[in-house]
Structure formats: C-alpha cells, structure tokens
Design an enzyme around this catalytic site. Structure first.
Site, short mmCIF file in Angstrom:
data_model
loop_
_atom_site.label_atom_id
_atom_site.label_comp_id
_atom_site.label_asym_id
_atom_site.label_seq_id
_atom_site.Cartn_x
_atom_site.Cartn_y
_atom_site.Cartn_z
N VAL A 1 0.83 -1.19 0.00
CA VAL A 1 0.00 0.00 0.00
C VAL A 1 0.87 1.26 0.00
CG1 VAL A 1 -1.97 -1.09 1.11
CG2 VAL A 1 -0.18 -0.09 2.53
N ASP A 2 2.20 1.06 -0.02
CA ASP A 2 3.10 2.21 -0.05
C ASP A 2 3.74 2.31 -1.44
OD1 ASP A 2 4.74 0.02 -0.02
OD2 ASP A 2 5.68 0.47 1.90
N ASP A 3 4.76 3.12 -1.57
CA ASP A 3 5.37 3.30 -2.89
C ASP A 3 6.48 2.29 -3.15
OD1 ASP A 3 3.68 5.32 -3.71
OD2 ASP A 3 4.81 6.81 -2.57
#
Ligand code: WTA
Length: 692
Positions: free
Chosen positions: A561-563
C-alpha cells in the site's frame, strides 16, 4: 484479548464446533485424493495423518499456547538448540509502542550461542556428518557437486580461519557479493561462526548499489567471484566489485581485502582484472587453513546479518537481524510450514542475496539438518523443463519458489512439466507476492499432480521468517490465500485510523507484539525504523501490505500500500527508480508506478518529463532504461517509459500517483476527481501520449 484468536474461535474452528470444519474433517478423512469443494483444497488423508500438524484443532491448540504463553512456547523450542549459556529470566523483552518510549525487541537476551554451530557442529555431533547438506547444481546441465554436513563444516571452518587471520572480529561487517555457488552459504556461515555480521548483496545489483551498501556498513572485507554465467552469458562480477570499491574509496570507505573465488567455467584467472595487495584468490588461500575452527560464542541479541532492502523513500534500509530469536524462528517456521521430515530433499529457488535465501536456503533448513539443493542458474535454462529435471535428478520433495516463475512456466506450456516424473514432490511453496488463484491451481494441478499442498508463505525481509502461512497438513487451503498466522504471530487488520477491524474485512496489515524472528533495527538509523514501521499505527508493526480477511478467517494479501513495487518478487522502491532516472541529464522529472504484469506480477511504469527542448526519441528511452540498470541493476529496468510534458500535481506540488496508476493501467474512466490538480490539463496530455 487477541482478536485473531477470538475470531478463529468464533468461526467454528474449535473441535466442538459445528459447521464447515467438521464437514472438512469428514472430507479429509473420507477422501484419499484432494478434492475441491467450496473453493477449499484439502490435503489427502495420507498426507494429513503423517504431518507435523495434522488438524485445525492441533494448530489451534499450539497457536493458543504460543499467544497465551509465548515465553513457555518459545523456550521449549529454543531448548532443542545448543546454548553455551541459557538466556536470562526474560525470554522476551519488548516495547512495541512508540508512545511508551523507544521500540525495543529482545529475545533470549543473555543466552550465549552460535547459529553456525547449531547448523553444522550440532548436526554432525548428532550423527548427520555423512548426510548431504548441499546438492549443488550448476548452470550447465551435468555440472554438479555435493557437500556432506562434515565437509560443509570443514569448508566453513577454513573460511572462518582465514577471516580471523585477516583481522575480521566479532561485530565486523563483511560484504558477500556472490552468485549461487556453494561458497555463498559457506561464506555466510563462516561469518556467523566468528560473530562477524554478513551483508549479502544480490549479485544482480549494479556497482553503484553495491558501493552504496559498502559505504553504509564499512565492511572489513568483500567476498566475490570473478564471473558468473547467467544462461549462456558470462557476467564479470569482479569488474562490478572493482568499480564499487573505487566508488566507495572516493566516499572515504576503503576496502583492504577482496577475496575472489575463481569461477573457472565463467572466466579464467588470467583474464580477471587484479589489484595486487588487495585482491586474493579464494583457491590460493582457503585450502591452506585448518579444517577446524573454534566458535566465537555470541549473545542471542548480537547481530547476525544486515540485509539491505528497498523502502518507499530514500536510500535502501539496512535491516538488522540478531542471532538467537532469528535462529529459533527460522528453524521452527521451516519445520512446520513445509512439514519438514528428515528424509526430505528441499529446494528453494531463491538467491541468497534476498531474505528468502538467508532464512530458507541457509539457516532454516540447515538448523533442521536438511538436505538443500542449491541451483546456480536460471530456471528456464536451457529450457523451461529445467526445474523438473532438477526435481527428478535429486528427488526433490519440497519445492519452494515465487509466483512469477510459476506464471512464466505456466505460459510456456504443460508439456515441459508433464514429460518429467515429479513423483518425489510432496509439498510446494510460494513466496514474494500474492499468488493469483489461476497460477495457484496450475502449480497445484500440473506441477504437483493435485497431490501436494501449497504453502503460500507471507513474510518480509523485516520479519525474518514466515508470518502468515498454511501448515500443509492442518489446513484446508483456498487457492490464493496465505491462510492463517504462524505460531506466536498476531496479525491485525486496521483501518486508516489504526483501529483494529474484526471479522470479514480489509485494511492495513499490522502485527501486534513481537515474534522471535523480528528485525531489531535499521542499521545506524533506529529513528527511521520507528518512523517507518511503528509510527504509522501506534502499538503495532506496520507491514506496508494491504490484506483482507474472509468469512472463514483466511487472509488474502493484496499487495503493497506504499510506494514500493514488487517486480518478480523483488522489492523495488519507486523513489530509487525515479532517482536513477533523474540522474540522466536530459530527464527533468520522473514518477514511477507499478502496473499489473502478466508474468512479473508488477511491471515498472515510468512517467518522464524531459528537460525543455529535448526531443522524444527511442534512443533517449533506451538511455533512461540504461541509467536505471546502471544505478540499481537490470532487474529494476522500467518496462515502459511514458513521455510526460507535465505530471499531475496537487496545488502543494505533490504528485498524484493514484491518477498515474490509472493512466498506466489504462483505466481512464476511473481517474476520479482531478479538480484538485494544479493543472488538470496535464491528464489529457498524458492520455494523448499513451501510445507514443
Ligand atoms: C510481498 C520476501 C503476498 C509483500 C519474503 C511483502 C507477499 C513483500 C508474499 C516483502 C506472499 C511476500 N503473498 N505477498 N506469500 N510474500 N510478499 O522483503 O508485499 O523481499 O511486503 O521479502 O513481498 O518482500 P521481501
């Protein structure tokens, strides 16, 4: 007070419970072959009756104890290993809550041990000296080798003696940049034997990435080889190391010793560039050392290794693991998740340059005295049947790989699989990214002949070992689900406010309380450790993954859910790729997102704004890709460069990646609200340039 426990208890998993579990038990007991019903895939009765954990009830009993009495649960297991001195009165000492002070995780503190001793000497003393520790299979079919546990111990001792001789001491770092030769696990174990901290760098990383890691951990020595064959091509690793060492020297970190294994089949000695005084041939020195070497005993909390991994921002993070908890955890997860038996022949296709190769090529299996296949080459060389050729050759019983390989072999067709017997196989495993149900079914039906349970193991560099995983004899499986937590692990799903959600739900995957294999810090940056993992949701470790839980309590990982993007199971930070792109003088700005990719899981999609006046060209595109290969490594090369006259930004200048992801995946009707953009027009420009 454990939500997960309450949840499983409420969902008919108790022995007395009615409902689907008793139905499943009936099916397990009544059927000799696996059947698919209600999306459940069951282990055969034969498999379950011989398994280390045989039923949901048995799992639940053990799980309950691991949560209610972690100290008792884990010290019973730890007692099976050799400790020079038993740990103090606290099995676990932790603070998991940033609001209460600094994050601290300690297991078995005060206990004195050595993981190399437990992998090798302990097994040899127990009579396994003549058991094969490693079957090594070279890139070229027909080229192979073996090492028994006694031979492995002797070779490890020789390297350990050499390292001591050149002044490597307990706590010193050593960088290992090697392909999958036997010398790679040998070098790791040699470091562990003398208390040195190994940092293995995957040999696909570029000189610049290697230099970055050398500069960060300032190793006493670098261990490498002159070259390696990948498929039919020879890659000169030593040249890469030379460049990295030069680069480090310019940044004030000098390397006095570079130990080079001569990989004769890839490159001759005479053709290898050499720096007298610094470089030394492995074959010239190691055989001269004694084959015994005393052990440097270490505290359970002394560091074992550093492994760099990508984050969503900034430079790679040095994930630090310590000795005692990691030892107990990798051994136990290996034993249960693969239903390990002493007669197994185990093959994990991962490279030791990643965490999977640390925990499940080297430490976990060897702590169990297992026979491990180490394969040097590419899984589809010389053709797509190579894996099954190797499986038949060594009678592999447990085969552990990544979904990307499963998908690529699936695409190449069943014939490559079915022409091999594979009848030795009994357990399959998957790791690195979510395995889509169709790949799962192909793996299960075609590779495993609908006979072998699949352990879809969810975990991370940070977690040291499996966190959510099937226990193959205990669980009915659902294709694509990692199922339930391992012993001692308390997964929770939280909403964006950090509130735990129960029952059927989806959200952010966090872990409550520590487990023995958890990483203890980021090397040299405890603050970043706290900020990245413990501050997003106070009181929990935040994994960075999304997850949903279905009505039966099964966990379904949904990706980062992050980069961070996950390409063929390799973790790549979008920020690192962007920084490599903008290092090109003609690139003004870059934004990188992940897009769905049929084989790799995710592909790298880069939006690039060029410097004013620079024309778009194929040549520039190639150059940009080359910049990434050079700075990070070939595995991080973008799949697509999309020219971007401008990037969609908010008025405060933040790039809206949500919009870029939609454009990249051509979901143009789902762009959502673009009115908050500083210049909504850039979206149309990007769409127009989509196919150019
Ligand atoms: C992903 C690899 C779904 C996840 C061991 C995680 C998975 C990241 C699985 C860690 C799985 C790993 N199902 N996703 N079975 N295994 N992942 O640190 O996004 O290289 O956060 O460790 O891989 O990657 P790492």
């Amino acid at each position: 007070t454990n939500n997960f426990l309450r949840h499983v208890e409420s969902m008919k998993l108790l022995p007395s419970g009615a409902g689907h579990i008793s139905h499943l038990n009936a099916v397990i007991l009544g059927e000799s072959l696996a059947t698919e019903e209600d999306d459940f895939v069951l282990p055969s009765q034969d498999f379950a009756s011989k398994a280390n954990v045989q039923s949901p009830e048995q799992y639940l009993k053990m799980y309950k104890r691991s949560i209610e009495d972690p100290a008792g649960f884990w010290s019973d297991i730890a007692s099976e290993f050799y400790w020079k001195q038993r740990w103090g009165n606290k099995v676990c000492d932790e603070n998991f809550d940033v609001r209460k002070g600094n994050i601290k995780i300690e297991w078995f503190k005060g206990g004195i041990t050595n993981i190399c001793y437990n992998c090798l000497d302990r097994n040899v003393e127990a009579g396994l000296g003549d058991k094969i520790a490693i079957y090594w299979e070279g890139n070229e079919p027909g080229l192979d080798g073996t090492l028994t546990y006694s031979q492995l111990l002797q070779q490890v001792c020789q390297v350990a003696n050499y390292l001591k001789d050149i002044g490597v001491k307990k706590g010193d770092a050593v960088i290992i940049y090697l392909p999958m030769l036997m010398e790679l696990p040998i070098a790791m174990l040699a470091c562990a034997r003398i208390g040195a901290v190994h940092s293995v760098v995957f040999a696909g990383f570029s000189a610049e990435s290697l230099a970055q890691r050398i500069i960060d951990c300032k190793p006493k020595a670098v261990i490498t080889c002159n070259a390696v064959k990948r498929g039919s091509k020879a890659i000169h690793l030593k040249d890469i190391v030379d460049a990295a060492i030069n680069d480090s020297a310019q940044n004030g970190v000098s390397i006095d010793v570079c130990l080079v294994y001569e990989n004769l089949l890839a490159l001759k000695r005479e053709a290898t560039k050499w720096k007298e005084g610094r470089d030394i041939w492995w074959q010239d020195v190691i055989p001269k050392y004694p084959t015994t070497c005393s052990v440097d005993w270490v505290d359970a909390e002394d560091p074992l290794f550093l492994l760099y991994t990508s984050g969503s921002t900034g430079k790679p993070k040095g994930v630090l693991h310590t000795t005692g908890g990691y030892m107990v955890y990798t051994a136990t997860t290996f034993k249960y998740a693969f239903d390990y038996k002493p007669s197994d022949i185990y093959w994990c296709t991962a490279d030791c340059g990643w965490i999977t190769g640390h925990s499940y090529v080297t430490y976990g299996p060897m702590l169990n005295g297992a026979t491990v296949v180490v394969y040097e080459g590419a899984p589809n060389y010389p053709d797509s049947g190579r894996c099954w050729d190797i499986v038949d050759k060594y009678k592999v019983t447990i085969f552990y790989t990544a979904p990307t390989l499963v998908r690529s072999l699936m695409r190449d067709g069943d014939a490559f699989v079915t022409c091999y017997s594979r009848k030795s196989l009994r357990v399959l495993g998957s790791v690195g990214e979510p395995i889509n149900p169709s790949a799962w079914r192909w793996f299960y039906n075609v590779v495993g002949d609908s006979r072998c349970p699949i352990s879809d193991t969810w975990w991370q560099t940070e977690t040291g070992g499996f966190m959510i995983t099937p226990l193959p004899g205990a669980w009915p499986q659902k294709p694509g689900s990692a199922t339930f937590p391992f012993f001692g692990v308390q997964p929770v799903i939280v909403d964006e406010k950090g509130v735990e959600i129960e029952g059927e739900c989806s959200g952010y995957l966090c872990i409550k309380n520590s487990w023995p294999g958890a990483f203890r810090t980021l090397y040299g940056d405890h603050e970043r450790y706290e900020t990245t993992y413990f501050k997003p949701f106070s009181g929990y470790y935040f994994s960075g993954d999304g997850c949903s839980r279905d009505k039966d309590g099964y966990h379904w990982l949904t990706g980062r859910v992050d980069d961070v993007i996950n390409v063929s199971g390799h973790r790549i930070g979008t920020a690192e790729v962007e920084s490599a792109l903008v290092s090109h003088p003609q690139c003004a700005e870059a934004a990188v997102v992940g897009v769905e990719h049929e084989v790799k899981g995710q592909g790298i999609y880069a939006f690039v704004t060029v410097v004013d006046g620079v024309p778009y060209s194929e040549e520039l595109r190639k150059d940009l890709v080359l910049a990434v290969r050079k700075q990070i490594g070939a595995f991080a090369a973008p799949d697509k460069i999309h020219w971007a006259p401008g990037l969609p930004k908010t008025r405060s200048g933040k790039i809206m990646r949500r919009i870029l992801r939609k454009i990249a995946s051509k979901q143009l009707d789902e762009l959502g609200d673009t009115s908050t953009l500083a210049d909504p027009n850039v979206v149309n420009q990007l769409i127009e340039l989509s196919d150019s």
